[in-house]
Design a protein around this motif. Sequence first.
Motif, PDB file in Angstrom:
ATOM      1  N   TYR A  99      31.524  32.055  38.746  1.00 60.29           N
ATOM      2  CA  TYR A  99      31.387  33.414  39.271  1.00 60.29           C
ATOM      3  C   TYR A  99      30.295  34.145  38.491  1.00 60.29           C
ATOM      4  O   TYR A  99      30.285  34.120  37.255  1.00 60.29           O
ATOM      5  N   ASP A 100      29.393  34.803  39.205  1.00 59.81           N
ATOM      6  CA  ASP A 100      28.400  35.695  38.613  1.00 59.81           C
ATOM      7  C   ASP A 100      28.367  36.969  39.441  1.00 59.81           C
ATOM      8  O   ASP A 100      28.383  36.912  40.687  1.00 59.81           O
ATOM      9  N   GLY A 101      28.309  38.094  38.771  1.00 56.00           N
ATOM     10  CA  GLY A 101      28.260  39.348  39.505  1.00 56.00           C
ATOM     11  C   GLY A 101      27.832  40.496  38.621  1.00 56.00           C
ATOM     12  O   GLY A 101      27.812  40.383  37.385  1.00 56.00           O
ATOM     13  N   ASP A 102      27.490  41.606  39.244  1.00 58.21           N
ATOM     14  CA  ASP A 102      27.172  42.819  38.491  1.00 58.21           C
ATOM     15  C   ASP A 102      27.680  44.022  39.264  1.00 58.21           C
ATOM     16  O   ASP A 102      27.978  43.941  40.460  1.00 58.21           O
ATOM     17  N   LYS A 103      27.768  45.137  38.572  1.00 58.42           N
ATOM     18  CA  LYS A 103      28.382  46.325  39.167  1.00 58.42           C
ATOM     19  C   LYS A 103      27.887  47.563  38.437  1.00 58.42           C
ATOM     20  O   LYS A 103      27.679  47.544  37.215  1.00 58.42           O
ATOM     21  N   GLY A 143      35.383  39.951  39.056  1.00 60.61           N
ATOM     22  CA  GLY A 143      35.675  38.808  39.905  1.00 60.61           C
ATOM     23  C   GLY A 143      35.989  37.583  39.063  1.00 60.61           C
ATOM     24  O   GLY A 143      36.015  37.622  37.838  1.00 60.61           O
ATOM     25  N   ASP A 151      35.310  38.162  44.482  1.00 61.01           N
ATOM     26  CA  ASP A 151      34.511  39.285  43.990  1.00 61.01           C
ATOM     27  C   ASP A 151      35.380  40.295  43.253  1.00 61.01           C
ATOM     28  O   ASP A 151      36.612  40.234  43.304  1.00 61.01           O
ATOM     29  N   LYS A 205      27.131  43.325  33.888  1.00 60.22           N
ATOM     30  CA  LYS A 205      26.806  42.012  34.443  1.00 60.22           C
ATOM     31  C   LYS A 205      27.773  41.012  33.831  1.00 60.22           C
ATOM     32  O   LYS A 205      27.955  40.967  32.609  1.00 60.22           O
TER      33      LYS A 205
END
Length: 796
Positions: free
Chosen positions: A514-518, A546, A564, A481
């Motif tokens: 930017y916020d993201g998870d993978k 990202g 992203d 995250k």
Amino acid sequence: MAQANRTTSFIRLFAAGSTAALALGIATPSFAQDAQAQADQAPTTGEIVVTAQFREQRLQDTPLSITAVDASLLASRNQTDISQIAAQAPNVQLTQMGGAFGSSMAAYIRGIGQYDFNPAYEPGVGIYVDDVYYATLTGSVMDLLDLDRVEVLRGPQGTLTGRNSIGGAIKLFSAKPTEGNSGTVEATYGSRQRVDLRATANFELTDGLYARISGVFKRQDGYVDQIDYGCANPDNELGIGGNASTPADCVVAKLGEKNYSGIRGSLRYNPSDTIDWIVTGDYTYENRTNAAGVMSATDPSKTGGVDFTCGKFCTYASWYMPEGGQATQAYYNPNTTKFEGWGVSSNLTVGISDSLKLQAITAYRKYNQIFGTDDDYTPYSLIGGSGFNDLDFKFFSQELRLNGQVGDNIDWTIGGFYNNQTSVYFTRQDIRYIVPIGVPSLFLQFQGNDPIKANSKAAFGTVIFHPTEAMTVTGGIRYTKEHKDYTFVRQAWDGGTLTDPFGVGALDGSKAVYDGDKVDWRLSLDYRFSPEVLAYATVSTGFKGGGVTARPFTKNQAINGTFDPETLHAYEVGLKTDLFDRRLRLNLSGFYNDYKNIQLPIGDCSALDGFEPGTDPFPCAAIQNAGDGEMYGLEAELSAHPVEGLDIDASLSWIDGKWKRIDTAAQGALRVTDPITTPAWRGSFGIQYKALLGNNAGSITPRFDLSYTGKQTIGRLINSGEFGPLQYNPSITLANARVTWKNEDENLAVSFEVQNLFDKYYYLPLRFAAVYAFVGTAYSNVGRPREWAVTVQKKF
């Protein structure tokens, strides 16, 4: 490299079909332990133990594509900094940057990486020092000081390293403090007043407590003359005058010099087999002229009718800007790069039981970098651009790993990782090339002082299962995250409100987030057919985080420019062999990469600014997920010891692929028909022979190395609103030679070396052409000419 040929209108920020017919005496399957037992019986090829899967394993037992080099081989190849490692590693490119990028390194593995130092963007290749992640490209051209080994891991490392690395990872491991007292002193003198000094000392303070300290100093004159144009051309038609302080030979400075020093100290507490605790601190200082750049493309129709090309090893770049706009008086930006950084780390390993081990890795790093830029690389500054850059960086990371076993058949690792980083990027930009000459009211001149904050949290696990004595199945998973925010400060040079026709001033105070998870995973199967042969197949994923557009021209570009992660599905098969009584080691691998959402610079920000495609009136230097592609390749590495004293190593790699998608906004500099990555071919060959002289006279070891890099794309140049054909740097073969004498006790050595033996002239692969559409100039860093050096080393 993928992305090496990417250009925008405003920012140009940068072995086939190999087969082996092996007569393998494969009878019944044999244990991996048998291979280790055989290795313990007077091995003929050097054994390197790696830790790529969170535990110590022989290189030949690890089902990964790894180039592992120990300290002695680094020394025999004349390799003293990290960027030189790529010469012998298949499908690896490490390029020292310069000019607009300061003290940084572009790192690419299998065509995937990053070249832009800005902390808004993530590296595509992870760099680790003693398992501590180095989070930026700035300051990554590290000296190989007192190393035990280097591991270059090719392919995504999403489940295996402290921070996801989509292209691969470069891991440096320092020599640990050990029992006993010892030391090494080394001095080098060579071409252009080169002076290198290195020293290492190891101390046993008491039983179970050891210390080690190492230091390096490197100084060498540059090899590209910065010429005062007015001094060298006193009656020039542009009326450019010489500087009164310029020497009589008109040489202002020597670009490409070295001035680097560093020190590292470690304290190790190892009272028993169950506790091993190493605390390390390091400090680095670099203060030198900028990289050795020369004009590599020019259009005199845009430079007042003058061709400012100077020569192979000289430039008229001045870092000078006359008064105009907010510049109420003329000034010089620095033609130097200064870097100062330090870090501390703790690596604690505790054996909880015979089958359970805990490892905690804690680190903090801080640095500052200051450098100036001359964007047009000419003395004709009415058309040019120049910048002052001051980057502060702080980074904290914590990693925990728990390694265990279940019976004799299962090894497992679970862990967590956290990092927090803060950058403050101060810059003062003077951009005069966007507008027509003689319209000073349209100069774009601003001051930025941007804070960039980022953090990452991850949990990961790996299981290594041995269903039979010859077979191993490895599975891994990782959840990550990420958060990043960038606050834009765009002010006038005096700190007041910026008024400009481009909308840059409206950015002041804007924040992009930017916020993201993978989730990444890996599955690998390997089978040992015999003690000499291991085959493996792997499927894995990886991603590059990202982020936000770092160089917007409008508020909309900043807010809407978040992008992203780019993602990778990688498929690989490989064969690792030790043949002919282990006198020949041959490792082969083949891979296929499905590469999506590639982060590309775009030249049309219409979609971000809210206009119809192709109608945006504002400049554009944004990054977006604008492409998909595929890559595939073959790699071979060979190490041979045919007779006593003779060592041979070689590598060969081939890579190819194609674009599947390029968004219209990125199709100025790129075409779907362009190669997605270059060069296609790389190769290396090294040979050395240690001859005993007899009569207690010691030994002499001559060595010769070759490295080959195929032709490589450097992008397109834009003229009259149109991009020209794709251009290439030609292929290049470089040779190094070294001869070393050692005394009988091998505690005294004298070496003579020549690098770039045949004095080849070549450009490094990244060209700065951001301003060519406006001012008709582009520049490249030129490779180092032939150099010689003598080194004396004494061990105690």
